[in-house]
Design a protein around this motif. Structure first.
Motif, short mmCIF file in Angstrom:
data_model
loop_
_atom_site.label_atom_id
_atom_site.label_comp_id
_atom_site.label_asym_id
_atom_site.label_seq_id
_atom_site.Cartn_x
_atom_site.Cartn_y
_atom_site.Cartn_z
N THR A 77 -7.20 -17.53 1.20
CA THR A 77 -6.17 -17.15 0.23
C THR A 77 -5.39 -15.94 0.70
OG1 THR A 77 -7.81 -15.84 -0.88
CG2 THR A 77 -7.39 -18.00 -1.80
N SER A 78 -5.86 -15.34 1.78
CA SER A 78 -5.25 -14.07 2.19
C SER A 78 -3.87 -14.27 2.78
CB SER A 78 -6.13 -13.38 3.21
OG SER A 78 -6.13 -14.16 4.38
N HIS A 106 3.69 -13.26 0.01
CA HIS A 106 3.74 -11.91 -0.53
C HIS A 106 5.13 -11.55 -1.06
CE1 HIS A 106 0.01 -11.73 1.52
NE2 HIS A 106 -0.20 -10.48 1.23
N TRP A 137 1.80 -4.37 -4.05
CA TRP A 137 0.74 -4.27 -3.03
C TRP A 137 0.61 -2.84 -2.52
CZ3 TRP A 137 -2.83 -7.36 -3.48
CH2 TRP A 137 -2.63 -8.74 -3.70
N ASP A 171 -2.86 -1.06 -2.61
CA ASP A 171 -3.49 -0.55 -1.38
C ASP A 171 -3.79 0.95 -1.50
OD1 ASP A 171 -3.22 -3.05 -0.37
OD2 ASP A 171 -1.50 -2.61 0.91
N THR A 231 -6.78 1.38 -3.61
CA THR A 231 -7.99 0.97 -2.88
C THR A 231 -8.46 2.09 -1.96
OG1 THR A 231 -7.25 -1.32 -2.92
CG2 THR A 231 -8.95 -0.77 -1.32
N LEU A 287 -4.49 -4.20 9.65
CA LEU A 287 -4.56 -4.96 8.40
C LEU A 287 -3.17 -5.11 7.79
CD1 LEU A 287 -7.67 -3.34 6.66
CD2 LEU A 287 -7.55 -5.56 7.76
N PRO A 288 -2.97 -6.17 7.01
CA PRO A 288 -1.65 -6.37 6.41
C PRO A 288 -1.41 -5.47 5.20
CG PRO A 288 -3.10 -8.17 5.80
CD PRO A 288 -3.88 -7.28 6.73
N MET A 289 -1.95 -4.27 5.20
CA MET A 289 -1.80 -3.35 4.07
C MET A 289 -0.54 -2.51 4.23
SD MET A 289 -4.71 -0.61 5.23
CE MET A 289 -4.28 0.73 4.14
N ARG A 303 -15.53 -5.36 0.69
CA ARG A 303 -14.63 -5.49 -0.45
C ARG A 303 -13.33 -4.74 -0.19
NH1 ARG A 303 -16.48 -3.07 -6.05
NH2 ARG A 303 -16.13 -1.23 -4.77
N MET A 304 -13.45 -3.54 0.40
CA MET A 304 -12.25 -2.75 0.69
C MET A 304 -11.34 -3.51 1.67
SD MET A 304 -11.92 1.04 2.41
CE MET A 304 -12.64 0.62 3.98
N ILE A 305 -11.95 -4.04 2.74
CA ILE A 305 -11.14 -4.76 3.73
C ILE A 305 -10.50 -6.00 3.11
CG2 ILE A 305 -11.20 -5.98 5.95
CD1 ILE A 305 -11.58 -2.99 6.30
N LYS A 353 -9.68 -6.43 -0.07
CA LYS A 353 -8.59 -5.99 -0.95
C LYS A 353 -7.37 -5.62 -0.13
CE LYS A 353 -10.91 -3.75 -4.87
NZ LYS A 353 -11.15 -2.35 -5.31
N LEU A 354 -7.60 -4.93 0.99
CA LEU A 354 -6.47 -4.51 1.82
C LEU A 354 -5.84 -5.71 2.54
CD1 LEU A 354 -7.87 -1.15 3.27
CD2 LEU A 354 -6.19 -1.45 1.46
N ASN A 355 -6.57 -6.81 2.58
CA ASN A 355 -5.99 -8.05 3.08
C ASN A 355 -5.26 -8.82 1.96
OD1 ASN A 355 -6.34 -8.94 5.95
ND2 ASN A 355 -8.42 -8.24 5.56
N HIS A 356 -5.24 -8.21 0.79
CA HIS A 356 -4.53 -8.76 -0.37
C HIS A 356 -5.12 -10.09 -0.82
CE1 HIS A 356 -0.90 -6.15 1.02
NE2 HIS A 356 -1.92 -5.46 0.58
N MET A 357 -6.44 -10.15 -0.79
CA MET A 357 -7.09 -11.34 -1.33
C MET A 357 -7.40 -11.11 -2.80
SD MET A 357 -9.74 -11.65 1.86
CE MET A 357 -10.71 -13.04 1.32
N GLU A 358 -7.59 -12.20 -3.55
CA GLU A 358 -7.95 -12.07 -4.97
C GLU A 358 -9.34 -11.47 -5.09
OE1 GLU A 358 -7.70 -15.83 -7.04
OE2 GLU A 358 -5.96 -16.29 -5.78
N ALA A 401 -11.11 -12.12 5.78
CA ALA A 401 -9.90 -12.87 5.43
C ALA A 401 -9.81 -14.20 6.17
CB ALA A 401 -8.66 -12.02 5.71
#
Lengths: 276, 330
Positions: free
Chosen positions: A14-15, A19, A26, A30, A33, A118-120, B102-104, B106-111, B155
């Motif tokens: 899903t990643s 976007h 985001w 981010d 996070t 990372l895509p952040m 979990r952090m990685i 989230k930063l990959n923009h997964m649900e 991811a």
């Protein structure tokens, strides 16, 4: 280590979702996070929690009960009322050292490299770090206020001025975070980062109106101590909290903070872009 | 969509104001769905290559695309397609294993729900479930490495960069990791693997590029490289340098590549170890020379370099055993 079924995970990919149009959402996500990660680090590492909370409490006790009796305040206000607003400002400055050390450590360990792949949002690493600082400073504000009241601090300025003083202090601290972030990004390692902050924070905190009135200092030092941003901030915070006249110190402090942000945030951002 | 997961041409990157040419015009084509090996000693440019392809560094010249996306012009697209793990095991020490993943995620923009499920799944698969809620600073080196790889897989990226993933690992962890990598490739993942170990490249990679001082010095399948090189090194030790010099004349035609003479030792690169060893012994015996020692071993990266460049690797290339022993001591 089990090596079965690794490749054929049951979880759908899903990643790679679209976007489009939600980049601001985001960027905020981010930043939070990263901020959460930095807050957890402060809470988990005992030394950093000591640095953040125990140390200022020790300063309060030291100056309130050991040095305080020998310090004469202007206008005859009780020294404890002079001290606590000063400690608040001092704590945020000392706390910002953690930002420099933390970023230098992240760089050293290669964590920044991982974030970069990372895509952040690019800004989230520095943004999250400074937001974490901001939240820590709110905690400091609450703890020092409570401890202060316990040792006799009587903020007689009223609730609204107290809030205004807190905001001035938090803004000043936020601008400092960016400066210390810059140092952390420029330092070759965390030890050097810490050492680099020392010659900066020492004159700024001690040659200031944080602990003592500047009037007793020699003339050449007074000129610096009176006008430097830390004193201006301490004067504004103290005046507002204790209901004393503040002159234009609040505006001067705010102007310093905004100017520092305008210079330091882009500087730190540029350093982050070039750091590897 | 192209058949190549990574394509790059003439990549150049220097450090220290041009004094160090970390990459000096390297071109690569990494086919999808297999392990591609980048073999070379420390300082040969492997890590610089991985950093450029993972958008961490920008090349000074040359082009690189990852699944058709230019790494300089569209780094944000590339970042959604890649995972990165390596010898430095970059995990956050103050977070637990689960929190790191979990952090990685989230930063990959997964649900969030997916992140949690996927993190637990990976911790289970990598044997870290019991340690999931412990800060990673309590983890052993091997556990950190596994968590680092798990973080790269959160991811489920179609392309994985593994920068010396087994350097410093004990033999068992190394075997385990090789199994994991083979599994991933079976599932369709492309892996770009850098390594200092010929054995590792041989076991995993379908194709190889050998780097030295930022330049490609050889490429092909492991079989092609080994055919060029011979599969076994026969080392003969004599009592004196004079004996070694005489011995060299007797046996040198047995070696696939020019033999290496170093003091009293002669090393031959051969295809059929035992047969050639017997032949060499007969020749030496017929000439009334005596041997102080004889050994057969697998060729190392050093042998590859000697054969390809005529010089040894500049760095002391640590063998897996050396490092394992050092780790065990410390």
């Amino acid at each position: 280590m089990s090596t079965d079924n690794l490749a054929t995970s049951k979880t759908p990919v899903t990643s790679l979702a679209d976007h489009g149009g939600s980049s601001i959402r985001w960027a905020i996500s981010d930043t939070l996070t990263i901020a959460q990660r930095n807050i957890l680090a402060i809470v988990r590492i005992p030394t950093s929690l000591v640095f953040a909370l125990l140390q200022p409490v020790m300063f309060v006790l030291l100056f309130r009960y050991v040095f305080g009796g020998a310090i004469h305040t202007p206008n005859g206000i009780p020294y404890v009322d002079f001290l606590i607003p000063g400690i608040l400002v001092q704590t945020t400055i000392f706390g910002a050292v953690g930002t420099a050390i933390g970023l230098a450590e992240d760089l050293q360990r290669g964590l920044i490299e991982r974030f970069r792949a990372l895509p952040m949002a690019r800004m989230a690493v520095l943004g999250g770090r400074t937001v974490a600082d901001f939240l820590r400073n709110i905690l400091v504000l609450i703890v020092i206020t409570v401890v202060g009241i316990a040792v006799g601090f009587r903020p007689s300025g009223g609730v609204l001025p107290y809030v205004a003083a807190s905001l001035i202090m938090l803004l000043f601290a936020y601008s400092l975070s960016w400066g210390f972030a810059y140092i952390g990004l420029k330092a070759p390692n965390s030890e050097t980062a810490q050492a680099m902050t020392f010659p900066l924070i020492f004159p700024l905190t001690f040659a200031s109106s944080i602990f003592v009135p500047v009037e007793t200092m020699p003339g050449w030092l007074q000129a610096f101590a009176k006008n430097q941003p830390v004193s201006q901030t301490a004067d504004a915070v103290r005046g507002l909290m204790t209901g004393q006249p503040i002159g234009n110190s609040a505006w001067v402090s705010i102007a310093w903070s905004i100017a520092a942000l305008a210079i330091l945030a882009p500087l730190a951002t540029r350093a982050y872009r070039r750091v590897i | 969509m192209t058949d190549f997961a990574v394509q790059c041409e003439n990549l150049v990157r220097t450090f220290r104001e041009g004094q160090v040419r970390a990459l000096d015009g390297v071109s690569l084509n990494v086919p999808s769905g297999q392990v591609f090996g980048l073999l070379g000693p420390n300082g040969s440019g492997k890590t610089t290559m991985v950093r450029i392809l993972s958008t961490i560094l920008k090349p000074e010249s040359g082009t690189a695309t990852v699944m058709g996306h230019d790494v300089v012009r569209h780094p944000e697209r590339v970042r959604r397609l890649i995972g990165l793990a390596g010898q430095y095991a970059t995990v956050d020490e103050s977070l637990t294993g689960f929190e790191n993943l979990r952090m990685i995620g989230k930063l990959n923009h997964m649900e969030s729900a997916v992140v949690v499920r996927r993190s637990r799944e990976l911790l289970e698969q990598f044997g870290l479930s019991d340690a999931a809620n412990r800060p990673t600073k309590t983890y052993s080196g091997g556990m950190r490495r596994r968590l680092d790889l798990a973080a790269a897989l959160v991811a489920q990226p179609p392309l994985l960069f593994l920068d010396e993933p087994t350097t410093g690992l004990d033999p068992q962890s190394r075997q385990d990791l090789w199994g994991v990598i083979e599994n991933l490739v079976e599932g369709g993942t492309t892996v770009l693997l850098t390594t200092q170990y010929l054995e590792e490249a041989d076991r995993l990679a379908k194709q190889l590029v050998v780097l030295d001082h930022g330049k490609t010095i050889a490429e092909g399948t492991p079989a092609e490289l080994k055919a060029q090189l011979g599969t076994t090194v026969l080392a003969l030790t004599f009592n004196t340098q004079e004996d070694a010099a005489r011995g060299l004349e007797l046996v040198k035609e047995l070696s696939n590549v020019p033999p290496i003479a170093d003091g009293t030792i002669i090393e031959l690169t051969v295809n059929s170890g035992p047969a050639v060893a017997a032949d060499a012994l007969r020749r030496i015996d017929a000439d009334h020379l005596t041997l102080a020692g004889l050994a057969l071993r697998e060729p190392s990266l050093d042998d590859v370099f000697l054969t390809l460049t005529g010089h040894k690797t500049d760095d002391v290339v640590e063998t897996a055993t050396d490092e394992h022993q050092r780790k065990a001591r410390s």
